[in-house]
Design a protein around this motif. Structure first.
Motif, PDB file in Angstrom:
ATOM      1  N   GLN A   1      -6.397  10.606  17.493  1.00 25.56           N
ATOM      2  CA  GLN A   1      -5.542  10.845  16.819  1.00 25.56           C
ATOM      3  C   GLN A   1      -5.333   9.333  16.145  1.00 25.56           C
ATOM      4  OE1 GLN A   1      -4.959  10.663  19.733  1.00 25.56           O
ATOM      5  NE2 GLN A   1      -3.367   8.863  20.483  1.00 25.56           N
ATOM      6  N   PRO A   2      -4.679  10.392  14.760  1.00 24.30           N
ATOM      7  CA  PRO A   2      -4.288   8.761  13.354  1.00 24.30           C
ATOM      8  C   PRO A   2      -3.795   7.796  14.263  1.00 24.30           C
ATOM      9  CG  PRO A   2      -3.797  10.695  12.248  1.00 24.30           C
ATOM     10  CD  PRO A   2      -3.743  10.792  14.009  1.00 24.30           C
ATOM     11  N   LEU A   3      -3.812   5.575  14.492  1.00 24.27           N
ATOM     12  CA  LEU A   3      -3.279   5.468  15.017  1.00 24.27           C
ATOM     13  C   LEU A   3      -3.252   4.450  14.089  1.00 24.27           C
ATOM     14  CD1 LEU A   3      -3.066   4.244  17.788  1.00 24.27           C
ATOM     15  CD2 LEU A   3      -4.934   3.225  17.849  1.00 24.27           C
ATOM     16  N   THR A   4      -1.889   3.766  14.149  1.00 21.51           N
ATOM     17  CA  THR A   4      -1.696   1.979  13.229  1.00 21.51           C
ATOM     18  C   THR A   4      -1.668   1.170  13.766  1.00 21.51           C
ATOM     19  OG1 THR A   4       0.229   2.308  13.394  1.00 21.51           O
ATOM     20  CG2 THR A   4      -0.036   4.141  11.592  1.00 21.51           C
ATOM     21  N   VAL A   5      -1.713   0.088  13.537  1.00 15.50           N
ATOM     22  CA  VAL A   5      -1.780  -1.814  14.132  1.00 15.50           C
ATOM     23  C   VAL A   5      -0.489  -1.391  13.953  1.00 15.50           C
ATOM     24  CG1 VAL A   5      -1.137  -3.623  13.653  1.00 15.50           C
ATOM     25  CG2 VAL A   5      -3.218  -2.788  12.205  1.00 15.50           C
ATOM     26  N   PRO A   6       0.963  -0.648  14.053  1.00 14.27           N
ATOM     27  CA  PRO A   6       2.335  -1.003  14.921  1.00 14.27           C
ATOM     28  C   PRO A   6       1.644   0.161  16.951  1.00 14.27           C
ATOM     29  CG  PRO A   6       2.892  -1.227  12.939  1.00 14.27           C
ATOM     30  CD  PRO A   6       1.234  -0.399  13.202  1.00 14.27           C
ATOM     31  N   ASP A   7       1.144   0.908  17.038  1.00 15.53           N
ATOM     32  CA  ASP A   7       0.991   1.325  18.176  1.00 15.53           C
ATOM     33  C   ASP A   7      -0.448   0.971  18.547  1.00 15.53           C
ATOM     34  OD1 ASP A   7       2.833   3.338  16.780  1.00 15.53           O
ATOM     35  OD2 ASP A   7       1.105   4.439  15.401  1.00 15.53           O
ATOM     36  N   ALA A   8      -0.576   0.154  18.653  1.00 20.31           N
ATOM     37  CA  ALA A   8      -2.219  -0.741  19.480  1.00 20.31           C
ATOM     38  C   ALA A   8      -1.463  -1.303  20.656  1.00 20.31           C
ATOM     39  CB  ALA A   8      -2.277  -1.542  18.991  1.00 20.31           C
ATOM     40  N   ALA A   9      -0.211  -1.265  20.522  1.00 20.34           N
ATOM     41  CA  ALA A   9       0.295  -1.673  21.807  1.00 20.34           C
ATOM     42  C   ALA A   9       0.228  -1.185  23.128  1.00 20.34           C
ATOM     43  CB  ALA A   9       1.373  -2.949  21.700  1.00 20.34           C
ATOM     44  N   HIS A  10       0.894  -0.246  22.361  1.00 20.64           N
ATOM     45  CA  HIS A  10       1.260   1.408  23.503  1.00 20.64           C
ATOM     46  C   HIS A  10       0.613   1.958  23.377  1.00 20.64           C
ATOM     47  CE1 HIS A  10       3.287   4.216  25.557  1.00 20.64           C
ATOM     48  NE2 HIS A  10       2.942   5.313  24.241  1.00 20.64           N
ATOM     49  N   ALA A  11      -0.451   1.717  22.788  1.00 20.19           N
ATOM     50  CA  ALA A  11      -1.372   2.856  22.942  1.00 20.19           C
ATOM     51  C   ALA A  11      -3.100   2.117  23.663  1.00 20.19           C
ATOM     52  CB  ALA A  11      -2.702   2.789  21.471  1.00 20.19           C
ATOM     53  N   VAL A  12      -3.158   0.958  23.954  1.00 24.69           N
ATOM     54  CA  VAL A  12      -4.311   0.207  24.573  1.00 24.69           C
ATOM     55  C   VAL A  12      -3.910   0.265  26.309  1.00 24.69           C
ATOM     56  CG1 VAL A  12      -3.382  -2.337  24.126  1.00 24.69           C
ATOM     57  CG2 VAL A  12      -5.664  -1.709  24.852  1.00 24.69           C
ATOM     58  N   GLY A  13      -1.836   0.393  26.065  1.00 25.67           N
ATOM     59  CA  GLY A  13      -1.722   0.256  27.400  1.00 25.67           C
ATOM     60  C   GLY A  13      -1.734   1.897  27.746  1.00 25.67           C
ATOM     61  N   SER A  14      -1.739   2.099  27.515  1.00 26.17           N
ATOM     62  CA  SER A  14      -2.060   3.825  28.534  1.00 26.17           C
ATOM     63  C   SER A  14      -3.643   3.844  28.550  1.00 26.17           C
ATOM     64  CB  SER A  14      -2.035   4.639  27.093  1.00 26.17           C
ATOM     65  OG  SER A  14      -0.851   5.074  26.664  1.00 26.17           O
ATOM     66  N   VAL A  15      -4.762   3.057  27.642  1.00 24.68           N
ATOM     67  CA  VAL A  15      -5.915   2.850  28.274  1.00 24.68           C
ATOM     68  C   VAL A  15      -5.861   2.287  29.469  1.00 24.68           C
ATOM     69  CG1 VAL A  15      -8.201   2.208  27.039  1.00 24.68           C
ATOM     70  CG2 VAL A  15      -7.171   3.419  26.071  1.00 24.68           C
TER      71      VAL A  15
END
Length: 380
Positions: free
Chosen positions: A17-31
């Motif tokens: 899904q589209p991902l913006t820079v402000p979302d990165a911290a949460h997204a990489v936490g899931s990874v």
């Protein structure tokens, strides 16, 4: 081991899904959560004691997070180079950076004798306490140090495994791996220069900047930007602009960290405020203060900042802070951070990135350096 699952479980590859820079911290936490679950299961198959006492503790440090700035800069570099679709490889690269950061933090805390990290006991301290609590033989401190070195090595191995898998799974793998290899060497070189400067009691401004560039600027901002851009197949012009922007922003980040190390509130920073001062770590702040005090003939400040000073007492620490203030070094460093931040934004503009990406980069640099980069009405 035959039949061993890949480092990252399959669900990570579904992140499209589209991902913006402000979302990165949460997204990489899931990874990272998925990654660590796989790695810990693999570790338990190797040795349950090792997993329970070392690997689990390392995973806890990684999951306690931090700012996740390196992941955010990786995503920003990818977007600046035109990346717009599947973000799975970007997030895996970001997760590898977070693991490499864990390695650096664990080893750095051992070398600096730091007792706290991310609001909790440093890993070598936690391991030493475990040794003492169960009545094991020998020195708790020696055990904690040795075990923490192994934990840092484990984090590095996990990081390299993940980055290698990612590189093998992308058409731009060779460029990605080239940036990674360069960054690892720079990081170790910067750490050694830091150790050498402390042992040699160096006070040179050029030496302080060389350490800050190798140990922090390249590793925190410049290389993550280039790693992300490499995943998007960036050309040399974009990569050069990103590296220049990253060096400036990364230096500004480190100079701010130097100020926090001398004047910050441990309740906000999550680490002691006096470690750099007690060890007389060579920072740009210290080096420029020595230079200014000598030029002004301020013998009191020069004595407090001298290479043979040993500011162990609270009184001595207050004298060092007073010297940093009175010499004008604290204000000069603040101005330098603002200059570097502005220069960084100028270099990033040369990438020709979409205005939205430029705004994301500006917001990220503001977060890293503490320097306002946008009009007040836009921030509001």
């Amino acid at each position: 081991m035959p039949g061993m699952p890949p480092l990252v479980a399959a669900p990570v590859d579904s992140v499209v899904q589209p991902l913006t820079v402000p979302d990165a911290a949460h997204a990489v936490g899931s990874v990272l959560a998925q990654l660590l679950d796989v790695r810990l299961r693999q570790s338990r198959a190797v040795d349950p004691l090792f997993t329970q006492e070392l690997a689990d503790r390392l995973a806890g440090l990684v999951q306690r997070g931090g700012k996740r700035l390196r992941t955010a800069f990786t995503l920003c570099g990818w977007r600046a180079a035109g990346g717009s679709d599947d973000t799975a490889a970007v997030l895996r690269t970001g997760a590898a950076l977070e693991l490499l950061q864990a390695c650096a933090l664990v080893h750095d805390d051992v070398m600096d004798g730091s007792v706290q990290r991310r609001g909790a006991p440093a890993l070598h301290v936690e391991l030493a306490r475990r040794h003492w609590a169960v009545g094991m033989h020998g020195s708790p401190e020696s055990f904690g140090t040795s075990a923490a070195v192994l934990a840092g090595d484990l984090a590095l191995a996990w990081a390299d495994d993940l980055l290698t898998e990612t590189a093998l799974d992308t058409p731009h793998g060779p460029r990605l791996h080239q940036e990674w290899r360069a960054m690892r060497t720079e990081m170790v070189a910067g750490q050694y220069r830091d150790l050498h400067a402390q042992a040699a009691r160096s006070s040179g401004v050029d030496e302080a900047l060389a350490i800050a560039t190798l140990k922090s600027a390249q590793y925190t901002v410049a290389r993550p930007l280039a790693l992300g851009a490499s995943l998007a197949g960036a050309d040399d012009h974009v990569l050069d602009a990103l590296r220049a922007a990253g060096r400036c922003a990364g230096l500004a980040f480190q100079l701010r960290d130097d100020l926090l190390g001398a004047f910050g509130d441990p309740q906000l920073t999550g680490k002691p405020a006096d470690d750099d001062l007690r060890s007389r770590k060579l920072t740009y702040l210290l080096a420029i203060a020595v230079q200014l005090a000598d030029a002004a003939g301020d013998h009191l400040a020069a004595a407090a900042l001298a290479p043979d000073s040993n500011p162990e007492s609270e009184y001595a620490l207050r004298q060092v802070r007073a010297a940093l203030e009175r010499s004008g070094a604290r204000e000069l460093v603040k101005r330098k951070i603002k200059e570097l931040t502005a220069t960084s934004l100028g270099h990033f503009e040369r990438t020709g990135a979409h205005p939205d990406v430029q705004r994301e980069f500006a917001a990220l640099v503001e977060r890293a350096t503490g320097v306002a980069t946008r009009p007040a009405e836009e921030v509001a």
